[in-house]
Design an enzyme around this catalytic site. Structure first.
Site, PDB file in Angstrom:
ATOM      1  N   THR A 116       3.267  12.332   4.162  1.00 31.55           N
ATOM      2  CA  THR A 116       4.682  12.405   3.772  1.00 31.55           C
ATOM      3  C   THR A 116       5.197  13.836   3.825  1.00 31.55           C
ATOM      4  N   GLY A 155      -1.417  13.988  -2.940  1.00 34.00           N
ATOM      5  CA  GLY A 155      -2.131  14.227  -4.182  1.00 34.00           C
ATOM      6  C   GLY A 155      -3.254  15.235  -3.981  1.00 34.00           C
ATOM      7  N   GLU A 398       2.161   4.774  -1.054  1.00 34.60           N
ATOM      8  CA  GLU A 398       1.429   3.888  -0.144  1.00 34.60           C
ATOM      9  C   GLU A 398       2.355   2.877   0.492  1.00 34.60           C
TER      10      GLU A 398
HETATM   11  C1  LIG Z   1     -13.825   6.176  -5.818  1.00 33.67           C
HETATM   12  C2  LIG Z   1     -12.439   5.639  -5.540  1.00 33.67           C
HETATM   13  C3  LIG Z   1     -12.484   4.843  -4.272  1.00 33.67           C
HETATM   14  C4  LIG Z   1     -11.433   4.220  -3.799  1.00 33.67           C
HETATM   15  C5  LIG Z   1     -10.150   4.186  -4.527  1.00 33.67           C
HETATM   16  C6  LIG Z   1      -9.116   3.522  -3.644  1.00 33.67           C
HETATM   17  C7  LIG Z   1      -7.930   3.276  -4.082  1.00 33.67           C
HETATM   18  C8  LIG Z   1      -7.573   3.588  -5.477  1.00 33.67           C
HETATM   19  C9  LIG Z   1      -6.370   2.870  -5.859  1.00 33.67           C
HETATM   20  C10 LIG Z   1      -5.207   3.457  -6.075  1.00 33.67           C
HETATM   21  C11 LIG Z   1      -4.891   4.879  -5.985  1.00 33.67           C
HETATM   22  C12 LIG Z   1      -4.735   5.333  -4.597  1.00 33.67           C
HETATM   23  C13 LIG Z   1      -4.200   6.514  -4.295  1.00 33.67           C
HETATM   24  C14 LIG Z   1      -3.711   7.516  -5.240  1.00 33.67           C
HETATM   25  C15 LIG Z   1      -2.245   7.659  -5.331  1.00 33.67           C
HETATM   26  C16 LIG Z   1      -1.366   7.895  -4.322  1.00 33.67           C
HETATM   27  C17 LIG Z   1      -1.761   7.940  -2.911  1.00 33.67           C
HETATM   28  C18 LIG Z   1      -0.547   7.745  -2.040  1.00 33.67           C
HETATM   29  C19 LIG Z   1      -0.629   7.972  -0.724  1.00 33.67           C
HETATM   30  C20 LIG Z   1       0.524   7.775   0.123  1.00 33.67           C
HETATM   31  O1  LIG Z   1       1.607   7.441  -0.308  1.00 33.67           O
HETATM   32  S1  LIG Z   1       0.177   7.964   1.777  1.00 33.67           S
HETATM   33  C21 LIG Z   1       1.716   7.744   2.545  1.00 33.67           C
HETATM   34  C22 LIG Z   1       2.144   6.291   2.538  1.00 33.67           C
HETATM   35  N1  LIG Z   1       3.233   6.131   3.429  1.00 33.67           N
HETATM   36  C23 LIG Z   1       3.587   4.952   3.943  1.00 33.67           C
HETATM   37  O2  LIG Z   1       3.063   3.911   3.611  1.00 33.67           O
HETATM   38  C24 LIG Z   1       4.658   4.995   4.994  1.00 33.67           C
HETATM   39  C25 LIG Z   1       5.325   3.653   5.169  1.00 33.67           C
HETATM   40  N2  LIG Z   1       5.900   3.543   6.494  1.00 33.67           N
HETATM   41  C26 LIG Z   1       5.227   2.859   7.492  1.00 33.67           C
HETATM   42  O3  LIG Z   1       4.161   2.320   7.327  1.00 33.67           O
HETATM   43  C27 LIG Z   1       5.924   2.782   8.828  1.00 33.67           C
HETATM   44  O4  LIG Z   1       6.787   3.863   8.988  1.00 33.67           O
HETATM   45  C28 LIG Z   1       6.732   1.477   8.965  1.00 33.67           C
HETATM   46  C29 LIG Z   1       7.674   1.290   7.804  1.00 33.67           C
HETATM   47  C30 LIG Z   1       5.774   0.352   9.052  1.00 33.67           C
HETATM   48  C31 LIG Z   1       7.584   1.524  10.200  1.00 33.67           C
HETATM   49  O5  LIG Z   1       6.773   2.036  11.202  1.00 33.67           O
HETATM   50  P1  LIG Z   1       7.258   1.895  12.715  1.00 33.67           P
HETATM   51  O6  LIG Z   1       8.682   2.315  12.774  1.00 33.67           O
HETATM   52  O7  LIG Z   1       6.321   2.568  13.613  1.00 33.67           O
HETATM   53  O8  LIG Z   1       7.025   0.389  12.905  1.00 33.67           O
HETATM   54  P2  LIG Z   1       8.000  -0.801  13.143  1.00 33.67           P
HETATM   55  O9  LIG Z   1       8.662  -1.199  11.888  1.00 33.67           O
HETATM   56  O10 LIG Z   1       8.858  -0.525  14.339  1.00 33.67           O
HETATM   57  O11 LIG Z   1       6.908  -1.848  13.525  1.00 33.67           O
HETATM   58  C32 LIG Z   1       6.115  -1.636  14.718  1.00 33.67           C
HETATM   59  C33 LIG Z   1       4.969  -2.587  14.691  1.00 33.67           C
HETATM   60  O12 LIG Z   1       3.870  -1.985  14.020  1.00 33.67           O
HETATM   61  C34 LIG Z   1       3.367  -2.848  13.032  1.00 33.67           C
HETATM   62  N3  LIG Z   1       2.841  -2.029  11.952  1.00 33.67           N
HETATM   63  C35 LIG Z   1       3.520  -1.130  11.225  1.00 33.67           C
HETATM   64  N4  LIG Z   1       2.703  -0.562  10.317  1.00 33.67           N
HETATM   65  C36 LIG Z   1       1.491  -1.145  10.485  1.00 33.67           C
HETATM   66  C37 LIG Z   1       0.223  -0.989   9.831  1.00 33.67           C
HETATM   67  N5  LIG Z   1       0.054  -0.130   8.797  1.00 33.67           N
HETATM   68  N6  LIG Z   1      -0.818  -1.731  10.262  1.00 33.67           N
HETATM   69  C38 LIG Z   1      -0.647  -2.590  11.281  1.00 33.67           C
HETATM   70  N7  LIG Z   1       0.524  -2.812  11.946  1.00 33.67           N
HETATM   71  C39 LIG Z   1       1.576  -2.075  11.533  1.00 33.67           C
HETATM   72  C40 LIG Z   1       4.551  -3.652  12.610  1.00 33.67           C
HETATM   73  O13 LIG Z   1       4.131  -4.863  12.025  1.00 33.67           O
HETATM   74  C41 LIG Z   1       5.230  -3.874  13.939  1.00 33.67           C
HETATM   75  O14 LIG Z   1       4.554  -4.856  14.632  1.00 33.67           O
HETATM   76  P3  LIG Z   1       5.393  -5.839  15.552  1.00 33.67           P
HETATM   77  O15 LIG Z   1       6.199  -4.963  16.496  1.00 33.67           O
HETATM   78  O16 LIG Z   1       6.275  -6.593  14.604  1.00 33.67           O
HETATM   79  O17 LIG Z   1       4.360  -6.675  16.206  1.00 33.67           O
HETATM   80  C1  FAD Z   2       3.056   9.456  -7.277  1.00 40.92           C
HETATM   81  C2  FAD Z   2       3.153   9.581  -5.782  1.00 40.92           C
HETATM   82  C3  FAD Z   2       2.016   9.956  -5.058  1.00 40.92           C
HETATM   83  C4  FAD Z   2       2.100  10.103  -3.672  1.00 40.92           C
HETATM   84  N1  FAD Z   2       0.972  10.506  -2.984  1.00 40.92           N
HETATM   85  C5  FAD Z   2       1.074  10.703  -1.639  1.00 40.92           C
HETATM   86  C6  FAD Z   2      -0.059  11.174  -0.912  1.00 40.92           C
HETATM   87  O1  FAD Z   2      -1.118  11.406  -1.473  1.00 40.92           O
HETATM   88  N2  FAD Z   2       0.072  11.386   0.429  1.00 40.92           N
HETATM   89  C7  FAD Z   2       1.252  11.147   1.090  1.00 40.92           C
HETATM   90  O2  FAD Z   2       1.323  11.355   2.307  1.00 40.92           O
HETATM   91  N3  FAD Z   2       2.345  10.666   0.417  1.00 40.92           N
HETATM   92  C8  FAD Z   2       2.276  10.454  -0.923  1.00 40.92           C
HETATM   93  N4  FAD Z   2       3.364   9.983  -1.612  1.00 40.92           N
HETATM   94  C9  FAD Z   2       4.630   9.807  -0.900  1.00 40.92           C
HETATM   95  C10 FAD Z   2       4.970   8.339  -0.703  1.00 40.92           C
HETATM   96  O3  FAD Z   2       4.141   7.788   0.270  1.00 40.92           O
HETATM   97  C11 FAD Z   2       6.453   8.251  -0.316  1.00 40.92           C
HETATM   98  O4  FAD Z   2       7.200   8.614  -1.445  1.00 40.92           O
HETATM   99  C12 FAD Z   2       6.828   6.835   0.126  1.00 40.92           C
HETATM  100  O5  FAD Z   2       6.221   6.559   1.367  1.00 40.92           O
HETATM  101  C13 FAD Z   2       8.347   6.656   0.245  1.00 40.92           C
HETATM  102  O6  FAD Z   2       8.896   7.628   1.101  1.00 40.92           O
HETATM  103  P1  FAD Z   2      10.081   8.573   0.542  1.00 40.92           P
HETATM  104  O7  FAD Z   2       9.739   9.027  -0.794  1.00 40.92           O
HETATM  105  O8  FAD Z   2      10.393   9.574   1.601  1.00 40.92           O
HETATM  106  O9  FAD Z   2      11.338   7.600   0.396  1.00 40.92           O
HETATM  107  P2  FAD Z   2      12.308   7.117   1.623  1.00 40.92           P
HETATM  108  O10 FAD Z   2      11.475   6.640   2.752  1.00 40.92           O
HETATM  109  O11 FAD Z   2      13.299   8.176   1.844  1.00 40.92           O
HETATM  110  O12 FAD Z   2      13.004   5.868   0.944  1.00 40.92           O
HETATM  111  C14 FAD Z   2      14.040   6.065  -0.002  1.00 40.92           C
HETATM  112  C15 FAD Z   2      14.759   4.753  -0.171  1.00 40.92           C
HETATM  113  O13 FAD Z   2      15.313   4.365   1.087  1.00 40.92           O
HETATM  114  C16 FAD Z   2      14.948   3.032   1.384  1.00 40.92           C
HETATM  115  N5  FAD Z   2      14.618   2.847   2.788  1.00 40.92           N
HETATM  116  C17 FAD Z   2      13.930   3.697   3.569  1.00 40.92           C
HETATM  117  N6  FAD Z   2      13.718   3.157   4.777  1.00 40.92           N
HETATM  118  C18 FAD Z   2      14.268   1.922   4.748  1.00 40.92           C
HETATM  119  C19 FAD Z   2      14.371   0.854   5.683  1.00 40.92           C
HETATM  120  N7  FAD Z   2      13.835   0.939   6.916  1.00 40.92           N
HETATM  121  N8  FAD Z   2      15.014  -0.262   5.303  1.00 40.92           N
HETATM  122  C20 FAD Z   2      15.525  -0.372   4.062  1.00 40.92           C
HETATM  123  N9  FAD Z   2      15.465   0.590   3.125  1.00 40.92           N
HETATM  124  C21 FAD Z   2      14.842   1.726   3.471  1.00 40.92           C
HETATM  125  C22 FAD Z   2      13.660   2.826   0.604  1.00 40.92           C
HETATM  126  O14 FAD Z   2      13.536   1.451   0.334  1.00 40.92           O
HETATM  127  C23 FAD Z   2      13.809   3.646  -0.615  1.00 40.92           C
HETATM  128  O15 FAD Z   2      14.400   2.879  -1.635  1.00 40.92           O
HETATM  129  C24 FAD Z   2       3.320   9.839  -3.007  1.00 40.92           C
HETATM  130  C25 FAD Z   2       4.448   9.448  -3.729  1.00 40.92           C
HETATM  131  C26 FAD Z   2       4.370   9.303  -5.109  1.00 40.92           C
HETATM  132  C27 FAD Z   2       5.589   8.876  -5.879  1.00 40.92           C
END
Ligand SMILES: CC/C=C\C/C=C\C/C=C\C/C=C\C/C=C\C/C=C/C(=O)SCCNC(=O)CCNC(=O)[C@H](O)C(C)(C)COP(=O)(O)OP(=O)(O)OC[C@H]1O[C@@H](n2cnc3c(N)ncnc32)[C@H](O)[C@@H]1OP(=O)(O)O
Ligand code: FAD
Length: 633
Positions: A116, A155, A398
């Site tokens: 992110t 994180g 996530e």
């Molecule tokens: C000892 C301990 C051991 C283990 C502990 C484990 C876990 C502990 C539990 C909890 C704590 C865990 C962590 C700690 C806290 C925080 C960590 C947080 C980390 C983060 O937040 S990391 C960042 C997370 N960010 C996201 O998730 C981003 C979300 N956005 C997306 O995924 C993509 O941008 C999105 C929205 C899917 C759009 O992508 P894109 O524009 O490229 O795709 P399309 O919408 O056009 O779709 C294209 C196509 O691709 C398919 N697809 C999309 N994503 C996936 C995927 N992930 N896998 C498979 N396929 C995917 C989608 O279905 C479309 O397919 P189609 O064309 O329809 O066939």
């Molecule tokens: C506690 C915490 C821990 C985190 N840890 C990590 C980490 O370890 N590593 C990491 O990489 N990231 C981490 N993140 C980031 C996290 O993955 C992002 O906050 C999350 O993916 C959302 O992205 P954003 O915050 O940019 O919100 P945005 O993507 O800007 O979204 C903002 C709002 O816009 C809306 N929106 C966005 N896109 C669309 C769409 N296509 N259609 C409709 N609505 C939409 C969303 O629904 C949301 O309500 C963490 C976040 C938090 C809060």
């Protein structure tokens, strides 16, 4: 190698310097972090020793092993990202040779997952960090071209990690190949100083998660070896040839792992909140039911049972569905390892909606548990506020909930179209093909009847979405615009799908194993599963009235059965939360301790407040007294 006795809990909880003299809520932001690193380092050392004889497994099944940290680091473990995302990303996305190289130091390095950015979290294809191949030096040059391209949120990034996996736009010979993952060292192993060309720091205080050390990271012409791109799925050769991945979405695989994991994680969060609130409700006597009798346990109020028993049932639902989803995940990962990605879209859709529903439900149910404890639930010493802020973070991280539900909706619409063309569908969506045959089936007031009804709701809403999209397209909108116009209904379809899945898996998994359980256990588990399904049938009665043949009379009977189930569960309520078997040292709650000495523990905790170190605080003499004397008549 030191041999530690098991079980780990006894070992860890017996270590004196893991206990806090001053409760965390009385420490400053900086002291909180330093304290959690102190304790986390002891745990890190223990687990490093314990894990030495165990290879890094790509995907470890959800277990409670790491839950000990919840008791030691009541907020969040800053090393969690190392285990939850950094190591899984490498084992999932790097070649075997790279894994051997990057993980050769084992626990000698501490990593995080830096995807992110300040300007982008959801839309990964919009990420701005660049990794440009320098053919002459056989390196990638990483840059953060804008402020919005700074990595922001990972994180452990602020001050803990010395390595990270970075998601960056890959540029080779002037062409952009989209987001790819790179293994990057960010701090000197010995001095922990940020390496030259990096800007690192912590993003500041948050509503919770304040010991997670979420940080920011900016690159300025930062060089890494070409081999540091994780190359299991796609490669960049020495001559600059780019070899495409068989499926570009495999890069997103690490996120699927955590989404799958979170279902079990939320089961555990809810188990803790339910334990605290049910035990407290058994201790707390307040008000009368019969005027001429003593004050009752608040757990005897049926409305209190309505607030709390759903949390007990939901924790079991998430645990059972979490294991079911984990088995699906493991099978799909195995298939991918053999070159088949057929089920990846299904796994993505399942993990998106189930992660969203489990984190959202955990949030509002933990809040409901807190509110059910009255004012004392509002005390930090109850641990319910911390459970709430920790759980609700997962609604966003996530994968933000709205965005993930829309991903599942994308799969439902595709599946609906395939069903209408007569194609066979995977078992998890095959009910879509049966909609027209079952739409007018006679309603059955049984758990299976409810599950069938909830599936009809999914099919009916999905059909409505498909028609809505078609309507907008026929009025001249592009498909993507029509999709956006229909997104309110699309979210509803995904939410309905997730609920139907949870009810179905919970009921049939319990039904499947009940013959192997003692009669008493089978009876209670089935009561919890039936309570869960009946609760949601009543919550979704509007949809059932629209899409099934359920009648008002059926609903009245369901309400009656629901209240019967509350009464049946009441005698076992405390036993059920005791069976979560969460030790006081991990529960960390004055309200939920096993011995029920609530009031004594509340007072003991209150006296630890630094404000109680003296009877008159210095602010009286410095600030209050002059004003009081000045205005004294
Ligand atoms: C000892 C301990 C051991 C283990 C502990 C484990 C876990 C502990 C539990 C909890 C704590 C865990 C962590 C700690 C806290 C925080 C960590 C947080 C980390 C983060 O937040 S990391 C960042 C997370 N960010 C996201 O998730 C981003 C979300 N956005 C997306 O995924 C993509 O941008 C999105 C929205 C899917 C759009 O992508 P894109 O524009 O490229 O795709 P399309 O919408 O056009 O779709 C294209 C196509 O691709 C398919 N697809 C999309 N994503 C996936 C995927 N992930 N896998 C498979 N396929 C995917 C989608 O279905 C479309 O397919 P189609 O064309 O329809 O066939
Ligand atoms: C506690 C915490 C821990 C985190 N840890 C990590 C980490 O370890 N590593 C990491 O990489 N990231 C981490 N993140 C980031 C996290 O993955 C992002 O906050 C999350 O993916 C959302 O992205 P954003 O915050 O940019 O919100 P945005 O993507 O800007 O979204 C903002 C709002 O816009 C809306 N929106 C966005 N896109 C669309 C769409 N296509 N259609 C409709 N609505 C939409 C969303 O629904 C949301 O309500 C963490 C976040 C938090 C809060």
């Amino acid at each position: 190698m030191k041999c530690y006795p098991v079980p780990r809990e006894n070992l860890v909880l017996s270590i004196d310097n893991l206990k806090d003299d001053i409760p965390e809520e009385y420490l400053s932001h900086k002291e909180c972090y330093e304290n959690v690193i102190r304790k986390g380092s002891v745990l890190y050392d223990i687990f490093s020793e314990l894990s030495k004889d165990r290879k890094h497994k790509a995907h470890q099944a959800p277990s409670n092993a790491y839950r000990i940290s919840d008791g030691i680091m009541q907020n969040v473990n800053p090393f969690l990202l190392h285990f939850a995302l950094f190591v899984p990303a490498i084992t999932n996305q790097a070649t075997p040779e790279q894994q051997a190289e990057f993980l050769k130091h084992g626990f000698g390095i501490i990593g995080t997952y830096a995807q992110t950015e300040l300007g982008h979290g959801t839309f990964l294809r919009g990420l701005e960090t660049t990794a440009t191949l320098d053919l002459e030096t056989d390196e990638f040059v990483l840059n953060s071209p804008t402020l919005t391209s700074y990595k922001w949120w990972p994180g452990g990034l602020g001050h803990t990690a010395n390595h990270c996996v970075v998601m960056a736009q890959l540029y080779v010979k002037g062409k952009c190949h989209g987001p790819h993952l790179f293994f990057v060292q960010i701090r000197d192993i010995e001095t922990h100083e940020p390496l030259p060309g990096l800007k690192l720091g912590e993003i500041g205080a948050k509503m919770g998660f304040n010991t997670a050390d979420n940080g920011f990271l900016g690159f300025h012409n930062f060089r890494i070896p070409r081999n540091n791109m994780l190359m299991k799925n796609s490669q960049v050769l020495k001559d600059g040839t780019y070899v495409e991945s068989k499926n570009e979405k495999l890069t997103y695989g690490s996120m699927v792992f955590v989404r799958v994991y979170l279902l079990s994680d939320m089961a555990y969060m809810l188990a803790r909140a339910a334990t605290i609130s049910v035990r407290y409700s058994a201790v707390r006597h307040q008000s009368h039911i019969k005027p001429d009798e003593p004050e009752v346990q608040i757990l005897d109020f049926v409305i209190q049972q309505h607030k709390l028993f759903i949390s007990i049932a939901t924790s079991h639902a998430f645990k059972i569905c979490g294991l079911w989803l984990w088995q699906t995940y493991s099978k799909v990962m195995e298939d991918i390892g053999k070159g088949s990605m057929d089920r990846l879209p299904e796994l993505h859709a399942l993990s998106c909606c189930l992660k969203t529903t489990s984190t959202r439900d955990a949030g509002w149910l933990i809040e409901q548990c807190r509110l059910a404890c009255g004012g004392h639930g509002y005390l930090m010493s109850s641990n319910l506020p911390s459970l709430y802020t920790t759980a609700t973070a997962a609604i966003t991280y996530e994968g933000e909930s709205t965005v993930l539900l829309l991903q599942t909706a994308r799969y439902l619409i595709k599946s609906w179209k395939r069903a209408m063309e007569g194609e066979s569908l995977p078992a998890t969506v095959s009910f879509l093909s049966e909609y027209f045959n079952k739409r007018y089936n006679k309603w059955e007031n049984t758990p299976k009847g409810i599950v069938d009804g909830l599936k009809l709701v999914v099919a009916g809403v999905t059909k409505m979405c498909a028609e809505s999209i078609q309507k907008h397209v026929s009025r001249g909108q592009q498909y993507e615009e029509a999709w956006n116009s229909s997104s309110v209904q699309l979210i509803k379809a995904s939410e309905a799908y997730s609920r139907a899945l949870l009810c179905e898996v919970f009921w049939f998994e319990v039904d499947k194993v009940s013959s192997t359980l003692s009669n008493n256990l089978a009876v209670v588990l089935k009561q919890l599963a039936e309570l869960y399904i009946t609760y949601w049938a009543l919550e979704k009665r509007g949809d059932l009235l629209v899409y099934t043949t359920i009648s008002k009379d059926d609903l009245d009977k369901l309400q009656e059965r629901y209240e019967e189930l509350l009464a049946l569960i009441r005698p076992n309520a405390v036993g059920l939360v005791d069976s979560f078997d969460i030790r006081d040292e991990i529960l960390c709650s004055t309200l939920g301790a096993y011995d029920g000495r609530v009031y004594e523990r509340m007072m003991e905790h209150a006296l630890k407040s630094p404000l109680n170190a003296e009877t008159v605080n210095q602010s009286f003499h410095k600030y209050m007294k002059p004003v009081i004397l000045k205005h004294k008549i």
